[in-house]
Each structure stands twice: as structure tokens, then as C-alpha cells.
Design a protein around this motif. Structure first.
Motif, PDB file in Angstrom:
ATOM      1  N   THR A  24       0.833  -1.203   0.000  1.00  0.00           N
ATOM      2  CA  THR A  24       0.000   0.000   0.000  1.00  0.00           C
ATOM      3  C   THR A  24       0.865   1.250   0.000  1.00  0.00           C
ATOM      4  OG1 THR A  24      -1.767  -1.158   1.156  1.00  0.00           O
ATOM      5  CG2 THR A  24      -1.818   1.241   1.255  1.00  0.00           C
ATOM      6  N   ILE A  25       1.930   1.248   0.789  1.00  0.00           N
ATOM      7  CA  ILE A  25       2.837   2.396   0.819  1.00  0.00           C
ATOM      8  C   ILE A  25       3.465   2.614  -0.556  1.00  0.00           C
ATOM      9  CG2 ILE A  25       5.015   3.271   1.759  1.00  0.00           C
ATOM     10  CD1 ILE A  25       4.235   1.910   4.398  1.00  0.00           C
ATOM     11  N   ALA A  26       3.910   1.533  -1.199  1.00  0.00           N
ATOM     12  CA  ALA A  26       4.536   1.636  -2.519  1.00  0.00           C
ATOM     13  C   ALA A  26       3.552   2.176  -3.562  1.00  0.00           C
ATOM     14  CB  ALA A  26       5.077   0.279  -2.955  1.00  0.00           C
ATOM     15  N   ILE A  27       2.336   1.678  -3.547  1.00  0.00           N
ATOM     16  CA  ILE A  27       1.313   2.142  -4.493  1.00  0.00           C
ATOM     17  C   ILE A  27       1.014   3.622  -4.259  1.00  0.00           C
ATOM     18  CG2 ILE A  27      -1.150   1.947  -5.102  1.00  0.00           C
ATOM     19  CD1 ILE A  27      -0.767  -1.132  -4.660  1.00  0.00           C
ATOM     20  N   ASN A  28       0.872   4.020  -2.998  1.00  0.00           N
ATOM     21  CA  ASN A  28       0.605   5.429  -2.687  1.00  0.00           C
ATOM     22  C   ASN A  28       1.762   6.323  -3.108  1.00  0.00           C
ATOM     23  OD1 ASN A  28      -1.912   4.854  -1.661  1.00  0.00           O
ATOM     24  ND2 ASN A  28      -1.207   4.713   0.448  1.00  0.00           N
ATOM     25  N   PHE A  29       3.003   5.832  -2.952  1.00  0.00           N
ATOM     26  CA  PHE A  29       4.171   6.596  -3.373  1.00  0.00           C
ATOM     27  C   PHE A  29       4.143   6.828  -4.878  1.00  0.00           C
ATOM     28  CE2 PHE A  29       8.547   6.638  -5.029  1.00  0.00           C
ATOM     29  CZ  PHE A  29       8.992   7.813  -4.432  1.00  0.00           C
ATOM     30  N   THR A  32       1.410   9.282  -5.818  1.00  0.00           N
ATOM     31  CA  THR A  32       1.783  10.644  -5.429  1.00  0.00           C
ATOM     32  C   THR A  32       2.861  11.174  -6.359  1.00  0.00           C
ATOM     33  OG1 THR A  32       1.246  10.156  -3.116  1.00  0.00           O
ATOM     34  CG2 THR A  32       2.616  12.092  -3.518  1.00  0.00           C
ATOM     35  N   LEU A  33       3.817  10.342  -6.712  1.00  0.00           N
ATOM     36  CA  LEU A  33       4.894  10.739  -7.613  1.00  0.00           C
ATOM     37  C   LEU A  33       4.347  11.186  -8.965  1.00  0.00           C
ATOM     38  CD1 LEU A  33       8.010  10.817  -7.631  1.00  0.00           C
ATOM     39  CD2 LEU A  33       7.958   8.522  -8.589  1.00  0.00           C
ATOM     40  N   GLN A  34       3.368  10.464  -9.483  1.00  0.00           N
ATOM     41  CA  GLN A  34       2.778  10.786 -10.786  1.00  0.00           C
ATOM     42  C   GLN A  34       1.867  12.007 -10.746  1.00  0.00           C
ATOM     43  OE1 GLN A  34       2.508   6.517 -13.023  1.00  0.00           O
ATOM     44  NE2 GLN A  34       0.696   7.162 -11.981  1.00  0.00           N
ATOM     45  N   ASN A  35       1.143  12.196  -9.649  1.00  0.00           N
ATOM     46  CA  ASN A  35       0.070  13.189  -9.626  1.00  0.00           C
ATOM     47  C   ASN A  35       0.352  14.419  -8.766  1.00  0.00           C
ATOM     48  OD1 ASN A  35      -1.606  11.466 -11.223  1.00  0.00           O
ATOM     49  ND2 ASN A  35      -1.998  10.277  -9.384  1.00  0.00           N
ATOM     50  N   ARG A  36       1.544  14.524  -8.220  1.00  0.00           N
ATOM     51  CA  ARG A  36       1.826  15.612  -7.276  1.00  0.00           C
ATOM     52  C   ARG A  36       1.838  16.976  -7.950  1.00  0.00           C
ATOM     53  NH1 ARG A  36       6.682  13.664  -8.833  1.00  0.00           N
ATOM     54  NH2 ARG A  36       8.385  15.125  -9.129  1.00  0.00           N
ATOM     55  N   ASN A  37       1.504  17.986  -7.145  1.00  0.00           N
ATOM     56  CA  ASN A  37       1.581  19.368  -7.588  1.00  0.00           C
ATOM     57  C   ASN A  37       2.772  20.079  -6.965  1.00  0.00           C
ATOM     58  OD1 ASN A  37      -0.783  19.413  -9.221  1.00  0.00           O
ATOM     59  ND2 ASN A  37      -1.973  19.308  -7.347  1.00  0.00           N
ATOM     60  N   LEU A  42       5.596  14.662  -1.423  1.00  0.00           N
ATOM     61  CA  LEU A  42       6.396  13.450  -1.322  1.00  0.00           C
ATOM     62  C   LEU A  42       7.128  13.336   0.013  1.00  0.00           C
ATOM     63  CD1 LEU A  42       7.948  13.314  -4.885  1.00  0.00           C
ATOM     64  CD2 LEU A  42       6.286  11.737  -3.914  1.00  0.00           C
ATOM     65  N   SER A  43       7.175  14.390   0.793  1.00  0.00           N
ATOM     66  CA  SER A  43       7.940  14.406   2.041  1.00  0.00           C
ATOM     67  C   SER A  43       7.544  13.291   3.004  1.00  0.00           C
ATOM     68  CB  SER A  43       7.783  15.756   2.748  1.00  0.00           C
ATOM     69  OG  SER A  43       8.403  16.753   1.989  1.00  0.00           O
ATOM     70  N   GLN A  44       6.284  12.904   2.996  1.00  0.00           N
ATOM     71  CA  GLN A  44       5.822  11.853   3.905  1.00  0.00           C
ATOM     72  C   GLN A  44       6.506  10.512   3.654  1.00  0.00           C
ATOM     73  OE1 GLN A  44       1.770  10.441   3.089  1.00  0.00           O
ATOM     74  NE2 GLN A  44       1.864  11.599   1.175  1.00  0.00           N
ATOM     75  N   PHE A  45       7.079  10.319   2.477  1.00  0.00           N
ATOM     76  CA  PHE A  45       7.698   9.048   2.123  1.00  0.00           C
ATOM     77  C   PHE A  45       9.206   9.013   2.392  1.00  0.00           C
ATOM     78  CE2 PHE A  45       3.975   9.478  -0.655  1.00  0.00           C
ATOM     79  CZ  PHE A  45       3.307   8.310  -0.339  1.00  0.00           C
ATOM     80  N   TYR A  46       9.797  10.154   2.726  1.00  0.00           N
ATOM     81  CA  TYR A  46      11.249  10.235   2.875  1.00  0.00           C
ATOM     82  C   TYR A  46      11.669  10.491   4.317  1.00  0.00           C
ATOM     83  CZ  TYR A  46      11.544  10.694  -2.209  1.00  0.00           C
ATOM     84  OH  TYR A  46      11.462  10.472  -3.548  1.00  0.00           O
TER      85      TYR A  46
END
Length: 87
Positions: A24-29, A32-37, A42-46
Motif C-alpha cells: 500500500t505504501i509503494a502504491i501510494n508513493f 503521489t509521484l505521478q500526480n503531485r503538484n 512526497l515528504s511523507q515518504f522520505y
């Protein structure tokens, strides 16, 4: 599932159970990577002390080592270079 248990932190007995679905984390990443503004999304993943090493490629001619702040700033610049992000 990943289960983390921490006991006896700074002399206090603390029990923490955390279940994480890595898929789920990987899919959400990826989503988010594709659709971010903004890079902030992306900070939540790093981890705050992340270090990314990017080897020479079509976009980056020399090896580059980047911190989280560098990634955020670079993300703004790269948004102007690409018309679409698809992973």
C-alpha cells in the motif's frame, strides 16, 4: 505486514505495535509521484536525512548526490521539463 515492537526506551517500558502494508505504501508513493503538484507532497515518504544518489542519465549528465531539500528544489525545476509523469 511489518510489525515493530519497541520495549524499554530511555528507561521507560514502552510497547509499540505497528502494522504496515508495504504494498500500500509503494502504491501510494507511485500515485503521489505521478500526480503531485509540489515536492512537499512526497515528504511523507522520505526520511529527513535521506541521501539520493543519481547516476548519469539523459537528464543528469554527472553523478549527483541530493538531500531532501535538494530533492524538493529539484522537483520544482523538473516539473517545468516534463509534460507528463508516468511510472
Amino acid at each position: 505486514m511489518l510489525r515493530l515492537i519497541i520495549i524499554n526506551l530511555d528507561g521507560l517500558e514502552i510497547l509499540i505495535k505497528m502494522e504496515v502494508n508495504l504494498e500500500t505504501i509503494a502504491i501510494n508513493f507511485i500515485k503521489t509521484l505521478q500526480n503531485r503538484n509540489s515536492a512537499q507532497e512526497l515528504s511523507q515518504f522520505y526520511h529527513p536525512e535521506i541521501e539520493q544518489i543519481e547516476f548519469p542519465n539523459t537528464v543528469t549528465k554527472n553523478k549527483a548526490v541530493r538531500s531532501l531539500n535538494d530533492l524538493k528544489q529539484g522537483g520544482r525545476k523538473r516539473q517545468k521539463c516534463f509534460t507528463e509523469r508516468r511510472i
